[in-house]
Design an enzyme around this catalytic site. Structure first.
Site, PDB file in Angstrom:
ATOM      1  N   ASP A  13      36.808  -4.362 101.530  1.00 31.75           N
ATOM      2  CA  ASP A  13      35.436  -4.854 101.345  1.00 31.75           C
ATOM      3  C   ASP A  13      34.434  -3.727 101.122  1.00 31.75           C
ATOM      4  O   ASP A  13      33.283  -3.807 101.560  1.00 31.75           O
ATOM      5  CB  ASP A  13      34.970  -5.692 102.556  1.00 31.75           C
ATOM      6  CG  ASP A  13      35.970  -6.777 102.902  1.00 31.75           C
ATOM      7  OD1 ASP A  13      36.433  -7.440 101.964  1.00 31.75           O
ATOM      8  OD2 ASP A  13      36.285  -6.947 104.081  1.00 31.75           O
ATOM      9  N   LYS A  16      34.489  -2.937  95.934  1.00 29.36           N
ATOM     10  CA  LYS A  16      35.336  -2.563  94.789  1.00 29.36           C
ATOM     11  C   LYS A  16      35.017  -3.399  93.562  1.00 29.36           C
ATOM     12  O   LYS A  16      35.094  -2.910  92.444  1.00 29.36           O
ATOM     13  CB  LYS A  16      36.822  -2.765  95.129  1.00 29.36           C
ATOM     14  CG  LYS A  16      37.371  -1.736  96.092  1.00 29.36           C
ATOM     15  CD  LYS A  16      38.869  -1.896  96.259  1.00 29.36           C
ATOM     16  CE  LYS A  16      39.282  -3.039  97.141  1.00 29.36           C
ATOM     17  NZ  LYS A  16      38.958  -2.922  98.565  1.00 29.36           N
ATOM     18  N   GLY A  40      39.954 -10.511  97.515  1.00 28.54           N
ATOM     19  CA  GLY A  40      39.060 -11.420  96.801  1.00 28.54           C
ATOM     20  C   GLY A  40      37.849 -10.673  96.341  1.00 28.54           C
ATOM     21  O   GLY A  40      37.292  -9.885  97.099  1.00 28.54           O
ATOM     22  N   HIS A  41      37.487 -10.833  95.083  1.00 25.62           N
ATOM     23  CA  HIS A  41      36.176 -10.331  94.715  1.00 25.62           C
ATOM     24  C   HIS A  41      35.502 -11.206  93.686  1.00 25.62           C
ATOM     25  O   HIS A  41      36.134 -11.936  92.946  1.00 25.62           O
ATOM     26  CB  HIS A  41      36.185  -8.837  94.365  1.00 25.62           C
ATOM     27  CG  HIS A  41      37.137  -8.457  93.315  1.00 25.62           C
ATOM     28  ND1 HIS A  41      38.160  -7.576  93.533  1.00 25.62           N
ATOM     29  CD2 HIS A  41      37.192  -8.840  92.048  1.00 25.62           C
ATOM     30  CE1 HIS A  41      38.824  -7.449  92.433  1.00 25.62           C
ATOM     31  NE2 HIS A  41      38.264  -8.187  91.512  1.00 25.62           N
ATOM     32  N   GLN A 224      42.431  -4.403  99.387  1.00 23.92           N
ATOM     33  CA  GLN A 224      42.231  -3.965 100.786  1.00 23.92           C
ATOM     34  C   GLN A 224      41.800  -2.492 100.821  1.00 23.92           C
ATOM     35  O   GLN A 224      41.180  -2.033  99.874  1.00 23.92           O
ATOM     36  CB  GLN A 224      43.501  -4.206 101.624  1.00 23.92           C
ATOM     37  CG  GLN A 224      43.822  -5.675 101.872  1.00 23.92           C
ATOM     38  CD  GLN A 224      44.657  -6.318 100.793  1.00 23.92           C
ATOM     39  OE1 GLN A 224      45.597  -5.741 100.293  1.00 23.92           O
ATOM     40  NE2 GLN A 224      44.328  -7.531 100.419  1.00 23.92           N
TER      41      GLN A 224
HETATM   42  P1  IMP Z   1      46.711 -10.225 106.005  1.00 23.05           P
HETATM   43  O1  IMP Z   1      46.643  -9.275 104.867  1.00 23.05           O
HETATM   44  O2  IMP Z   1      46.253 -11.615 105.652  1.00 23.05           O
HETATM   45  O3  IMP Z   1      48.053 -10.226 106.672  1.00 23.05           O
HETATM   46  O4  IMP Z   1      45.673  -9.724 107.132  1.00 23.05           O
HETATM   47  C1  IMP Z   1      45.895  -8.544 107.874  1.00 23.05           C
HETATM   48  C2  IMP Z   1      44.577  -7.806 108.138  1.00 23.05           C
HETATM   49  O5  IMP Z   1      44.060  -7.315 106.913  1.00 23.05           O
HETATM   50  C3  IMP Z   1      43.470  -8.666 108.727  1.00 23.05           C
HETATM   51  O6  IMP Z   1      42.680  -7.873 109.588  1.00 23.05           O
HETATM   52  C4  IMP Z   1      42.647  -9.078 107.531  1.00 23.05           C
HETATM   53  O7  IMP Z   1      41.318  -9.376 107.870  1.00 23.05           O
HETATM   54  C5  IMP Z   1      42.728  -7.794 106.707  1.00 23.05           C
HETATM   55  N1  IMP Z   1      42.559  -8.021 105.267  1.00 23.05           N
HETATM   56  C6  IMP Z   1      43.449  -8.537 104.408  1.00 23.05           C
HETATM   57  N2  IMP Z   1      42.948  -8.578 103.168  1.00 23.05           N
HETATM   58  C7  IMP Z   1      41.715  -8.051 103.238  1.00 23.05           C
HETATM   59  C8  IMP Z   1      40.703  -7.794 102.274  1.00 23.05           C
HETATM   60  O8  IMP Z   1      40.853  -8.032 101.062  1.00 23.05           O
HETATM   61  N3  IMP Z   1      39.556  -7.227 102.741  1.00 23.05           N
HETATM   62  C9  IMP Z   1      39.387  -6.897 104.046  1.00 23.05           C
HETATM   63  N4  IMP Z   1      40.303  -7.127 104.981  1.00 23.05           N
HETATM   64  C10 IMP Z   1      41.470  -7.694 104.584  1.00 23.05           C
END
Ligand code: IMP
Length: 431
Positions: A13, A16, A40-41, A224
């Site tokens: 976040d 990007k 997601g963006h 991420q």
């Molecule tokens: P997962 O990727 O759904 O397994 O989540 C694992 C961790 O990564 C959690 O803390 C989510 O909030 C974080 N996370 C996953 N994708 C994103 C993203 O695109 N932006 C910010 N945090 C993310």
């Protein structure tokens, strides 16, 4: 022109979307290489808002090729739904502008269900995942029982593969008191959608090689951030993929000589969603103001993001482990109203000073930030497009980050609008 990789350098976040949008206009090919629809963006182009999760940003522009690499985990239903939504906005998505790696692993409904069960369970530590099934799908990939896109080409092969995966999952489900998976239904559901998704299937590594030979400019779009990397992040409060630049090579098969410039996206303060250590978190009025001014709500889950001061220790570490050549600093305008700004330049751990993120989670939770106070600028920076127009103290702030992290600043973003950017170094210009 050089090929560029964009890497989030905090906990995701970092803004990007805006940078990738700007760069994808200049690139010929845009590639996603890890993660899934947990990313997601939002892109706003010609007053139309596009919400992308799995599709690379290039998809909304004409004459670009978008590639989803083998390192991405794909929920085929979510992808087809996203394609449908984007097509409704007038974008044509065909096998000519979207290639999906035939060896990409699929996220199945059983992965999503397991992700949710674990998050809701009182017996395990909550990670705060996006509940999209990302972790369980990567586990199956590494456990060599994953279902890959090419498995959808033959019913017999698919049935064998499903036996493999169900042998594992039905045992887990039994332990959790859940029903066995209905194999027949799963196969039927997968075969029903298979033609719709297989039409994009390609040996992506080969396609990239061809595009390189044609001197096409490639943009690798990371999802991420480095602090969520499965190896280098705040484990176990991380996502299940590698988010450092190395994943661009393994997640596409592009070869290690492909990327010329690695751009780290860094927010002028720090945020994270979900659980986990966050040494500079501000659980006070300042954190609240930053969250409100920075509109810090997750794009995928709409969760409130936790906010804190800039942690230069973590960003420096991200720059090192991901080989970052330049920083795109975002959202500096969010700090306009603070008289004093604090940047974390080290930690105290059990009475000792350290200058890196220790690997042990218990230590990460105990870190006490050591701050450097910098004067705020108390002026409006929103919309500034030239370095010379930035207030002196804002320049000091940027220069401090540059010096501490040892990486040049390539751009500074002063509002969500694409044009509100101070460009100091164009990543696509010869290095
Ligand atoms: P997962 O990727 O759904 O397994 O989540 C694992 C961790 O990564 C959690 O803390 C989510 O909030 C974080 N996370 C996953 N994708 C994103 C993203 O695109 N932006 C910010 N945090 C993310």
């Amino acid at each position: 022109m050089p090929n560029v990789a964009v890497i989030g350098s905090q906990w995701g976040d970092e803004g990007k979307g805006k940078i990738v949008d700007w760069l994808s206009k200049k690139a010929d090919v845009i590639v996603r290489f890890q993660g899934g629809h947990n990313a997601g963006h939002t892109l706003v182009v010609n007053n139309i808002t596009y919400k992308l999760k799995l599709l690379p940003s290039g998809i909304i522009r004409k004459n670009k090729i978008s590639i989803i690499g083998n390192g991405v985990v794909i929920d085929p239903w979510a992808l087809l739904d996203e394609i449908k939504q984007i097509e409704k906005l007038g974008i044509k998505i065909t096998k000519k502008n979207l290639y999906i790696a035939e060896n990409a692993t699929l996220i199945l409904p059983l992965h999503k269900e397991l992700d949710g069960i674990r998050e809701d369970s009182k017996s395990t530590e909550k990670i705060g995942t996006t509940r999209r099934g990302i972790g369980p799908a990567y586990e199956d990939k590494v456990g060599r029982r994953g279902i890959r896109l090419m498995d959808l080409t033959s019913k017999k092969n698919l049935s064998n593969r499903i036996d493999m995966i169900l042998f594992h999952h039905d045992s887990i489900r039994k332990g959790l008191g859940k029903d066995k998976i209905n194999k027949k239904k799963l196969i039927k559901d997968l075969l029903k959608i298979s033609p719709k998704i297989l039409k994009y299937s390609q040996p992506v590594w080969k396609k990239i090689e061809q595009l390189k030979k044609k001197n096409k400019t490639i943009l690798f779009e990371g999802a991420q951030g480095v602090l969520l990397d499965i190896d280098h992040g705040t484990y176990p409060f991380v996502t299940s993929s590698n988010t450092v630049v190395g994943a661009a090579y393994t997640g596409t098969g592009c070869g290690s000589n492909t990327i010329d410039y690695i751009l780290g996206i860094v927010k002028a303060y720090t945020t994270r969603v979900g659980e986990g250590p966050f040494p500079t978190e501000l659980r006070n009025k300042i954190g609240k103001i930053i969250g409100e001014k920075g509109n810090e709500f997750g794009t995928v889950t709409n969760r409130k993001r936790r906010c804190g001061w800039f942690d230069a220790v973590l960003v420096k570490q991200s720059c090192i482990v991901s080989g970052i050549n330049g920083i795109a600093l975002t959202k500096i305008d969010v700090l306009d109203q603070f008289k004093d700004l604090y940047v974390c330049i080290g930690y105290k751990l059990n009475g000792k000073k350290i200058d890196y993120l220790p690997a042990a989670l218990t230590d990460q939770f105990k870190l006490k930030p050591i701050y450097k106070r910098l004067n705020g600028w108390l002026e409006n920076t929103k919309g500034i497009k030239q370095w010379k127009n930035l207030p002196k103290n804002a320049k000091n702030y940027v220069n401090f980050i540059k010096k501490y992290c040892g990486v040049k600043i390539s751009s500074i973003s002063t509002s969500p609008r694409r044009e509100d950017t101070i460009l100091l170094k164009n990543p696509f210009k010869k290095i």
